[in-house]
Design an enzyme around this catalytic site. Structure first.
Site, short mmCIF file in Angstrom:
data_model
loop_
_atom_site.label_atom_id
_atom_site.label_comp_id
_atom_site.label_asym_id
_atom_site.label_seq_id
_atom_site.Cartn_x
_atom_site.Cartn_y
_atom_site.Cartn_z
N SER A 178 13.95 -46.25 31.83
CA SER A 178 14.85 -45.14 31.47
C SER A 178 14.78 -44.04 32.52
CB SER A 178 14.47 -44.60 30.09
OG SER A 178 13.10 -44.26 30.05
N ASP A 215 9.46 -25.88 26.24
CA ASP A 215 8.63 -25.23 27.25
C ASP A 215 8.91 -23.73 27.24
OD1 ASP A 215 7.24 -24.50 29.45
OD2 ASP A 215 8.27 -25.85 30.85
N HIS A 219 9.52 -44.41 32.12
CA HIS A 219 10.54 -43.36 32.04
C HIS A 219 10.45 -42.57 33.34
CE1 HIS A 219 13.15 -40.50 29.97
NE2 HIS A 219 12.36 -39.50 30.35
N GLU A 256 15.47 -39.75 33.23
CA GLU A 256 15.69 -38.43 32.63
C GLU A 256 16.55 -37.57 33.55
OE1 GLU A 256 12.42 -36.50 30.48
OE2 GLU A 256 12.77 -34.76 31.78
N PHE A 272 4.59 -28.87 40.72
CA PHE A 272 4.43 -29.58 39.45
C PHE A 272 2.99 -29.53 38.97
CE2 PHE A 272 8.64 -31.34 39.91
CZ PHE A 272 9.03 -31.44 38.59
P1 FAD Z 1 3.94 -29.85 20.16
O1 FAD Z 1 3.71 -31.28 19.86
O2 FAD Z 1 4.40 -28.97 19.04
O3 FAD Z 1 2.57 -29.28 20.77
C1 FAD Z 1 2.49 -28.01 21.39
C2 FAD Z 1 1.04 -27.59 21.47
O4 FAD Z 1 0.60 -27.16 20.19
C3 FAD Z 1 0.07 -28.69 21.90
O5 FAD Z 1 -0.96 -28.10 22.67
C4 FAD Z 1 -0.48 -29.19 20.58
O6 FAD Z 1 -1.73 -29.84 20.73
C5 FAD Z 1 -0.56 -27.89 19.83
N1 FAD Z 1 -0.51 -28.03 18.37
C6 FAD Z 1 0.43 -28.66 17.65
N2 FAD Z 1 0.15 -28.52 16.31
C7 FAD Z 1 -0.96 -27.77 16.24
C8 FAD Z 1 -1.73 -27.25 15.17
N3 FAD Z 1 -1.39 -27.48 13.90
N4 FAD Z 1 -2.81 -26.50 15.46
C9 FAD Z 1 -3.18 -26.24 16.73
N5 FAD Z 1 -2.48 -26.70 17.79
C10 FAD Z 1 -1.40 -27.44 17.54
N6 FAD Z 1 10.51 -28.90 27.36
C11 FAD Z 1 11.74 -28.34 27.22
O7 FAD Z 1 11.84 -27.11 27.04
N7 FAD Z 1 12.87 -29.11 27.23
C12 FAD Z 1 12.83 -30.46 27.40
O8 FAD Z 1 13.87 -31.11 27.39
C13 FAD Z 1 11.55 -31.09 27.56
N8 FAD Z 1 11.42 -32.42 27.68
C14 FAD Z 1 10.17 -33.00 27.75
C15 FAD Z 1 10.06 -34.40 27.81
C16 FAD Z 1 8.80 -35.00 27.88
C17 FAD Z 1 8.72 -36.51 27.93
C18 FAD Z 1 7.63 -34.20 27.89
C19 FAD Z 1 6.26 -34.84 27.98
C20 FAD Z 1 7.73 -32.81 27.81
C21 FAD Z 1 9.00 -32.20 27.74
N9 FAD Z 1 9.15 -30.82 27.66
C22 FAD Z 1 10.39 -30.24 27.53
C23 FAD Z 1 7.96 -29.94 27.69
C24 FAD Z 1 7.42 -29.64 26.28
O9 FAD Z 1 8.41 -29.07 25.48
C25 FAD Z 1 6.25 -28.69 26.47
O10 FAD Z 1 5.16 -29.39 27.04
C26 FAD Z 1 5.81 -27.91 25.23
O11 FAD Z 1 4.87 -26.93 25.66
C27 FAD Z 1 5.16 -28.77 24.15
O12 FAD Z 1 6.09 -29.52 23.50
P2 FAD Z 1 5.66 -30.62 22.40
O13 FAD Z 1 6.89 -31.14 21.82
O14 FAD Z 1 4.70 -31.56 22.98
O15 FAD Z 1 4.93 -29.63 21.36
#
Ligand code: FAD
Length: 303
Positions: free
Chosen positions: A15, A116, A279, A17, A221
Site C-alpha cells: 500500500s 499529530d 505500507h 500513503e 524525520f
Molecule cells: P493513541 O492511540 O490515542 O495514542 C496516543 C498516545 O496516548 C500514546 O502515547 C498512547 O500510548 C497514549 N495513551 C492512549 N491511551 C492512554 C491512556 N488511557 N492512558 C495513558 N496513555 C494513553 N497524524 C495525523 O495527524 N494525521 C494522519 O493522517 C496520521 N496518520 C498516521 C498514520 C500512521 C500509520 C501512523 C503510525 C501515525 C499517523 N499519524 C497521523 C500520527 C499520529 O496521529 C500521532 O502519532 C499521534 O500522536 C498518536 O496517534 P494514535 O492514533 O496512535 O493515538
C-alpha cells in the site's frame, strides 16, 4: 473491499500513503505519483488527514482528505483507506457528517487516529484517544478499522508495554489491523511483534517503510517522530555526505540509490519473516517507492 479481507486472503499486501496537497503547486506532483504508483497495482492507498493541510480547522481538513479519497477511489479505481483524526472532530455531529460523506463516497476503510498535535488541532476534541474513535466507528458497523502502532514506542507513551496495551485496547475496540510508524531497523519490528503477541495483540501489523532519499530529510524525520537511525545506516550516509555537508548532484543520486537498496533489503527481510505486507510512506513522490517495490517484487520472484 475491506482491507482486512485482503489480509486474510492474500499472503501480503502492498500500500501507499499520500497526503492532500497543501498548495496548488503541489497537485501535479501528487497526480504524477498516483499515476505511476497505480501501475504497481497497490492493494490499497491511504490518505492522511492533517489540521495543517488547510488553515481552517475541523471539518475543512477532513473534507480535504475525503475529497482526495473519493477521487482516488472513483477516478483511479484504487481501494482507499481514509485517515480520521480525533483532533479535528469537535462534536458528534461532525463525526456523523464525516461518516455520511464516507458512505456516499463508498469508503469502507478508515484509519482511526488521535492525530499529530504538532500540526495543530482542536484543544478540546470530542474524542481524546484513538481507541475511543475506533470504538465509536466500530459501533456503527460500516467500516473496516485500522490503527497506528509504534515499534519504537510512541513518544508520549510511558513505556513500550503501556503503548502495546494501548494498541490492544484499539484492537479490542474494533481495529482489525495496524500500520506501524516508520522504522529503519527491522529488529525494532520483530521485537515489537513478539511483545505484542505476548500481550494479546493478535491483529496483523503492517510495517510502514520510507525510503531514505536525503540526509536532511532523514534527520528531520528522526527528530520529529523519534525513529532510531541504526549505526550502519548513519555510517553509510556519512561516507556519502561527510559531516552532513550539503551533497552535490552526484552524492544526492548516490544517497537516493543507497536509500532504495536499503529500503528494499528491509522490506525483503520483513516479508520473508512473516510481515503481512508493506505500507510505503510516499511523501507524494513515486520514483524511490516504485524502485523499492520493483526490487522487492523481483526479490520475491513475483515479477
Ligand atoms: P493513541 O492511540 O490515542 O495514542 C496516543 C498516545 O496516548 C500514546 O502515547 C498512547 O500510548 C497514549 N495513551 C492512549 N491511551 C492512554 C491512556 N488511557 N492512558 C495513558 N496513555 C494513553 N497524524 C495525523 O495527524 N494525521 C494522519 O493522517 C496520521 N496518520 C498516521 C498514520 C500512521 C500509520 C501512523 C503510525 C501515525 C499517523 N499519524 C497521523 C500520527 C499520529 O496521529 C500521532 O502519532 C499521534 O500522536 C498518536 O496517534 P494514535 O492514533 O496512535 O493515538
Amino acid at each position: 473491499m475491506r482491507i482486512s479481507e485482503k489480509l486474510k486472503k492474500q499472503k501480503r499486501v502492498f500500500s501507499f500513503e499520500f497526503y492532500p496537497p497543501k498548495k496548488e503547486e503541489d497537485i501535479p506532483f501528487l497526480k504524477a505519483a498516483v499515476a505511476e504508483l497505480k501501475g504497481l497495482s497497490p492493494d490499497f492507498v491511504s490518505i492522511t488527514q492533517s489540521p495543517s493541510s488547510l488553515s481552517g480547522l475541523s471539518f475543512a481538513s477532513l473534507s480535504n482528505t475525503l475529497a482526495l479519497s473519493g477521487v482516488l477511489k472513483h477516478e483511479f479505481s484504487l481501494e482507499v483507506m481514509a485517515h480520521l483524526t480525533c483532533i479535528t472532530l469537535k462534536d458528534r455531529e461532525t463525526l456523523d457528517e464525516a461518516v455520511k460523506l464516507m458512505r456516499i463516497l463508498g469508503l469502507e476503510n478508515v484509519l482511526a487516529l488521535r492525530g499529530d498535535r504538532a500540526g495543530g488541532g482542536l484543544e478540546k476534541p470530542f474524542f481524546s484517544r484513538a481507541w475511543e474513535l475506533a470504538a465509536e466507528l466500530n459501533g456503527r458497523g460500516i467500516f473496516d478499522i485500522a490503527a497506528a502502532c509504534y515499534p519504537e514506542k510512541h513518544p508520549e507513551a510511558q513505556s513500550l508495554e503501556a503503548d502495546i496495551d494501548n494498541l490492544k485496547r484499539k484492537m479490542d475496540c474494533g481495529a482489525a489491523f495496524a500500520i506501524t510508524q516508520l522504522f529503519l531497523d527491522n529488529i525494532s519490528y520483530f521485537s515489537f511483534r513478539e511483545k505484542c503477541l505476548s500481550r494479546g495483540v493478535t491483529i496483523p501489523l503492517i510495517p510502514g517503510i520510507m525510503p531514505v532519499t536525503g540526509v536532511s530529510q532523514l534527520a528531520n524525520f528522526a527528530e520529529r517522530i523519534k525513529v532510531k537511525i541504526p549505526a550502519g545506516l548513519s555510517a553509510a550516509l556519512e561516507k556519502l555526505s561527510p559531516g552532513g555537508a550539503e551533497p552535490g548532484p552526484d552524492a544526492r543520486a548516490a544517497i537516493r540509490e543507497f536509500g532504495v537498496s536499503y529500503a528494499a533489503a528491509q522490506c525483503l527481510e520483513l516479508l520473508k519473516n512473516g510481515a503481512p505486507g508493506i505500507h510505503f510512506y510516499t511523501l507524494n513522490r513515486s520514483k524511490a517507492t516504485a524502485a523499492v517495490l520493483n526490487l522487492v517484487k523481483r526479490g520475491l520472484g513475483i515479477i
